[in-house]
Design a protein around this motif. Structure first.
Motif, PDB file in Angstrom:
ATOM      1  N   THR A 139       0.843  -1.185   0.000  1.00  0.00           N
ATOM      2  CA  THR A 139       0.000   0.000   0.000  1.00  0.00           C
ATOM      3  C   THR A 139       0.878   1.234   0.000  1.00  0.00           C
ATOM      4  N   GLY A 140       0.559   2.148  -0.876  1.00  0.00           N
ATOM      5  CA  GLY A 140       1.339   3.366  -0.993  1.00  0.00           C
ATOM      6  C   GLY A 140       0.471   4.595  -0.866  1.00  0.00           C
ATOM      7  N   TRP A 141       1.111   5.671  -0.476  1.00  0.00           N
ATOM      8  CA  TRP A 141       0.481   6.981  -0.476  1.00  0.00           C
ATOM      9  C   TRP A 141       1.047   7.763  -1.644  1.00  0.00           C
ATOM     10  N   VAL A 142       0.158   8.218  -2.503  1.00  0.00           N
ATOM     11  CA  VAL A 142       0.535   8.913  -3.719  1.00  0.00           C
ATOM     12  C   VAL A 142      -0.147  10.265  -3.722  1.00  0.00           C
ATOM     13  N   ARG A 143       0.616  11.317  -3.892  1.00  0.00           N
ATOM     14  CA  ARG A 143       0.023  12.644  -3.882  1.00  0.00           C
ATOM     15  C   ARG A 143       0.108  13.292  -5.259  1.00  0.00           C
ATOM     16  N   LYS A 174       1.310  19.224 -11.085  1.00  0.00           N
ATOM     17  CA  LYS A 174       2.423  18.305 -10.941  1.00  0.00           C
ATOM     18  C   LYS A 174       1.976  16.864 -11.162  1.00  0.00           C
ATOM     19  N   GLU A 175       2.945  16.021 -11.431  1.00  0.00           N
ATOM     20  CA  GLU A 175       2.668  14.606 -11.611  1.00  0.00           C
ATOM     21  C   GLU A 175       2.450  13.923 -10.270  1.00  0.00           C
ATOM     22  N   ARG A 176       1.784  12.787 -10.324  1.00  0.00           N
ATOM     23  CA  ARG A 176       1.595  12.000  -9.121  1.00  0.00           C
ATOM     24  C   ARG A 176       2.932  11.489  -8.608  1.00  0.00           C
ATOM     25  N   GLU A 177       3.060  11.472  -7.291  1.00  0.00           N
ATOM     26  CA  GLU A 177       4.315  11.132  -6.652  1.00  0.00           C
ATOM     27  C   GLU A 177       4.064  10.189  -5.482  1.00  0.00           C
ATOM     28  N   VAL A 178       4.751   9.061  -5.469  1.00  0.00           N
ATOM     29  CA  VAL A 178       4.675   8.151  -4.337  1.00  0.00           C
ATOM     30  C   VAL A 178       5.514   8.721  -3.202  1.00  0.00           C
ATOM     31  N   SER A 233       5.523  18.713  10.348  1.00  0.00           N
ATOM     32  CA  SER A 233       6.309  19.790   9.732  1.00  0.00           C
ATOM     33  C   SER A 233       5.831  20.076   8.315  1.00  0.00           C
ATOM     34  N   LEU A 234       4.542  20.145   8.156  1.00  0.00           N
ATOM     35  CA  LEU A 234       3.975  20.312   6.824  1.00  0.00           C
ATOM     36  C   LEU A 234       4.304  21.684   6.245  1.00  0.00           C
ATOM     37  N   LYS A 235       4.472  21.689   4.945  1.00  0.00           N
ATOM     38  CA  LYS A 235       4.821  22.892   4.203  1.00  0.00           C
ATOM     39  C   LYS A 235       3.738  23.199   3.183  1.00  0.00           C
ATOM     40  N   PRO A 236       3.618  24.449   2.771  1.00  0.00           N
ATOM     41  CA  PRO A 236       2.620  24.782   1.754  1.00  0.00           C
ATOM     42  C   PRO A 236       2.761  23.938   0.489  1.00  0.00           C
ATOM     43  N   GLU A 237       3.978  23.575   0.123  1.00  0.00           N
ATOM     44  CA  GLU A 237       4.179  22.770  -1.061  1.00  0.00           C
ATOM     45  C   GLU A 237       3.701  21.333  -0.903  1.00  0.00           C
ATOM     46  N   ASP A 238       3.315  20.953   0.306  1.00  0.00           N
ATOM     47  CA  ASP A 238       2.720  19.642   0.528  1.00  0.00           C
ATOM     48  C   ASP A 238       1.243  19.615   0.161  1.00  0.00           C
ATOM     49  N   THR A 239       0.687  20.756  -0.152  1.00  0.00           N
ATOM     50  CA  THR A 239      -0.714  20.824  -0.540  1.00  0.00           C
ATOM     51  C   THR A 239      -0.960  19.958  -1.769  1.00  0.00           C
ATOM     52  N   ALA A 240      -1.869  19.019  -1.642  1.00  0.00           N
ATOM     53  CA  ALA A 240      -2.123  18.072  -2.714  1.00  0.00           C
ATOM     54  C   ALA A 240      -3.296  17.193  -2.328  1.00  0.00           C
ATOM     55  N   VAL A 241      -3.767  16.452  -3.298  1.00  0.00           N
ATOM     56  CA  VAL A 241      -4.679  15.359  -3.017  1.00  0.00           C
ATOM     57  C   VAL A 241      -3.832  14.129  -2.752  1.00  0.00           C
ATOM     58  N   TYR A 242      -4.076  13.495  -1.637  1.00  0.00           N
ATOM     59  CA  TYR A 242      -3.322  12.312  -1.255  1.00  0.00           C
ATOM     60  C   TYR A 242      -4.180  11.079  -1.472  1.00  0.00           C
ATOM     61  N   VAL A 291       7.373  -0.645  -5.238  1.00  0.00           N
ATOM     62  CA  VAL A 291       6.397   0.214  -4.582  1.00  0.00           C
ATOM     63  C   VAL A 291       6.593   1.674  -4.948  1.00  0.00           C
ATOM     64  N   THR A 292       7.716   2.005  -5.544  1.00  0.00           N
ATOM     65  CA  THR A 292       8.003   3.374  -5.944  1.00  0.00           C
ATOM     66  C   THR A 292       7.306   3.774  -7.234  1.00  0.00           C
ATOM     67  N   ASN A 293       6.767   2.809  -7.959  1.00  0.00           N
ATOM     68  CA  ASN A 293       6.168   3.072  -9.263  1.00  0.00           C
ATOM     69  C   ASN A 293       4.654   3.225  -9.133  1.00  0.00           C
ATOM     70  N   ARG A 294       4.173   4.432  -9.306  1.00  0.00           N
ATOM     71  CA  ARG A 294       2.748   4.699  -9.155  1.00  0.00           C
ATOM     72  C   ARG A 294       1.900   3.974 -10.186  1.00  0.00           C
ATOM     73  N   ASP A 295       2.482   3.627 -11.307  1.00  0.00           N
ATOM     74  CA  ASP A 295       1.739   2.985 -12.383  1.00  0.00           C
ATOM     75  C   ASP A 295       1.501   1.505 -12.143  1.00  0.00           C
ATOM     76  N   GLU A 296       2.071   0.943 -11.109  1.00  0.00           N
ATOM     77  CA  GLU A 296       1.959  -0.486 -10.861  1.00  0.00           C
ATOM     78  C   GLU A 296       0.971  -0.842  -9.762  1.00  0.00           C
ATOM     79  N   TYR A 297       0.276   0.133  -9.231  1.00  0.00           N
ATOM     80  CA  TYR A 297      -0.784  -0.129  -8.266  1.00  0.00           C
ATOM     81  C   TYR A 297      -2.112  -0.334  -8.990  1.00  0.00           C
TER      82      TYR A 297
END
Length: 123
Positions: A34-38, A43-47, A85-94, A104-110
């Motif tokens: 299970t991964g968290w992808v934002r 921006k592109e989706r990021e694990v 320690s959240l930052k404004p740049e963390d704003t995203a849909v998670y 697990v680093t590849n968002r396309d494989e979930y």
């Protein structure tokens, strides 16, 4: 077959903390990860973090490493993402995603994805 539901997002000021929860139901496998992808605006989706259900070797992406902790409760079929320690740049849909990715680093494989939870960090 598999359902994924995220919760815990919201509005927080810079430097604050949130804990996201991901409830996984249905016919899952011990081989799942299970991964968290934002996805931030423009921006592109990021694990940002991931963990396997049967092997305790969490992954953290560079963007939030040191500020987040991923954990799981197998009995509750739930994965958590503690964020601080959240930052404004963390704003995203998670999004919470699960499946049997080779990496697990590849968002396309979930395979299975939740609808996402909005995290907004104000300055």
């Amino acid at each position: 077959q598999v359902q994924v539901v995220e919760s815990g997002g919201g509005l927080v000021q810079a430097g604050g903390a949130l804990r996201l929860s991901c409830a996984v139901s249905g016919r899952t496998s011990s081989a799942y990860a299970t991964g968290w992808v934002r996805q931030a605006p423009g921006k592109e989706r990021e694990v940002v973090a991931a963990i396997r259900w049967s092997f305790d070797s969490p992954f953290y992406g560079d963007s939030m490493a040191g500020r987040i902790t991923i954990s799981r409760d197998n009995a509750k079929n739930t994965v958590y993402l503690q964020m601080g320690s959240l930052k404004p740049e963390d704003t995203a849909v998670y999004y919470c995603a699960t499946g049997t990715p080779d990496r697990v680093t590849n968002r396309d494989e979930y395979t299975y994805w939740g609808q996402g939870t909005q995290v907004t960090v104000s300055s």
